[in-house]
Design an enzyme around this catalytic site. Structure first.
Site, PDB file in Angstrom:
ATOM      1  N   ASP A  27       0.762  -1.206  -0.004  1.00 50.64           N
ATOM      2  CA  ASP A  27       0.013  -0.012  -0.045  1.00 50.64           C
ATOM      3  C   ASP A  27       1.139   1.293  -0.014  1.00 50.64           C
ATOM      4  O   ASP A  27       2.144   1.084  -0.060  1.00 50.64           O
ATOM      5  CB  ASP A  27      -1.049   0.103   1.220  1.00 50.64           C
ATOM      6  CG  ASP A  27      -0.142   0.088   2.527  1.00 50.64           C
ATOM      7  OD1 ASP A  27       0.820   0.545   2.540  1.00 50.64           O
ATOM      8  OD2 ASP A  27      -0.758  -0.389   3.609  1.00 50.64           O
ATOM      9  N   PRO A  70     -15.599 -22.609   2.763  1.00 53.66           N
ATOM     10  CA  PRO A  70     -15.726 -21.288   3.091  1.00 53.66           C
ATOM     11  C   PRO A  70     -15.448 -20.725   4.398  1.00 53.66           C
ATOM     12  O   PRO A  70     -15.571 -21.794   5.270  1.00 53.66           O
ATOM     13  CB  PRO A  70     -17.304 -20.985   2.584  1.00 53.66           C
ATOM     14  CG  PRO A  70     -17.920 -22.401   2.632  1.00 53.66           C
ATOM     15  CD  PRO A  70     -17.060 -23.347   2.236  1.00 53.66           C
TER      16      PRO A  70
END
Lengths: 154, 154, 154, 154
Positions: A27, A70
């Protein structure tokens, strides 16, 4: 070195993989954008199962008739940042198998051996609902899967 | 409806934003790839601070001389999946301010109002180390920031 | 096998790397979400320069005082899809160096050797503007860099 | 202002959407990591079809029995960078419909109205192969779809 927040539970089969931190993982502060660690851990869980079962995730889904594994609950502690160009290792293991869910712990180690990130996750062994393909539901983890991890540990 | 895992702490300023789940957020099971929820929550925290302080994240970093608000610890519970095309809302609030860190809680609500995901995070108010620009360290959260949240709540 | 859209230009130093397609790279159609190919190519360009120069991207930026090698123009042709679990190879090379920009070509080959994706990119060798750090501008590609690629080819 | 590389072709239905550039969209140079623009354009194409057809992408796939609109060829020119906190607008339109493929052009405009990025894409209207669900093949774009775009333009 940062104190670990998890002890990783009982001994078990540990799979480690090395990876490079890329420019696109980072970032504007120059460090890994933390959602990317979760993507790395997701791939590490797939690699852990591939190593224990001797088949890739696509083959695993077909073999056991599931749609995926999941996430139900995941947590991570960020002890020290990583930057693009860093080489890191992620060690992963299943810390518990339950009826239709299981836990995985990850440790990301930096090149100097210090602990960078710890991850914890609970996932479900999930199939499409037989009456509504839009829905997903947990189904029992096959004994064959649990046995493969026990055998891999030995 | 899934039982919430967090009560969100004391009342405070809540910021809500709506967003659409995109095709590219979803995985081969057709549901959101969970690291994407963390990216959504990261943007929600930025939006929460922007609403409370009346300035965007870039302006906030310049105004207070920090490099970012890096994550120390984050956790999420996934109660119900979302699919591409779904419209969701994320409600976010600061649940605690400490000397140089703070906690944020997020609730992602699906179009029918059910709780899809809960997120919790602890971040640091961080500046570059004055003697080593490669290092990042926590610095005190400015009183002005804490006051802005208190005022926004009122 | 799909016909290649580019011939790759003059012979030059080619760097190849292998990578695994992950679940999180794929979309609800079960194939790679195409923006992910661009992220893979970005890492391949970094690896190409690292191999030619003998230093990683972070060291390269410091060594030459640049902020990055931002993209000006990129194109990709998708000949055949890849799925999670696939092992692919990406071959990359610089096809032209100009004063302050350069071109890179990528070929992603699938496990069976067929051409999956071709990528083409033009990037700038970029530094912060000396009078306005918010702006980025092209600066000459150092002769040392061009020479390192010529030497690597030999 | 940067000269446009495309004139966008014949007049047609244009759909515009606004979005915020997030911290997580940006790289260590502080500007958008270019693969993210492709993800934004992918969502813009979905929004364009949703606006013309009056149904979301999930409904469109079900309605027409397709698996997606995979990319065959895409290109982008990056004229000026965007940073986190920037508000941008993306204008998108179909520039050509062919038998089983179509072209889309995107223009990303920055807050000051200058052209930031241009994108071009060719996609296929794709269904699963009837004899091999692992394969994807182009099928004719329904006349109803072409007509909806013509009507939306009027």
């Amino acid at each position: 070195m940062a104190p670990a927040r998890t002890d990783g539970g009982p001994p078990g089969f540990v799979h480690a993989r090395r990876l490079a931190i890329e420019w696109g993982d980072c970032d504007p502060a120059g460090i890994v954008f933390y959602p990317r660690y979760f993507a790395m851990f997701d791939a590490s869980t797939a690699a852990l199962f591939a190593a224990a079962l001797g088949m890739g995730k696509a083959a695993m889904l077909r073999r056991f008739g599931i749609i995926g594994i999941p996430m139900v609950d995941t947590r991570a502690w960020f002890h020290a940042p990583s930057r693009f160009g860093d080489e890191v290792a992620i060690e992963s293991r299943v810390t518990a198998f339950r009826r239709s869910s299981f836990d995985v712990a990850h440790r990301l180690l930096r090149a100097d051996g210090t602990l960078g990130v710890e991850g914890f996750e609970t996932r479900v062994w999930a199939a499409r609902h037989p009456e509504d393909p839009e829905r997903i539901r947990g189904v029992p983890v096959p004994e064959e899967v649990v046995a493969a991890f026990a055998a891999a540990r030995a």
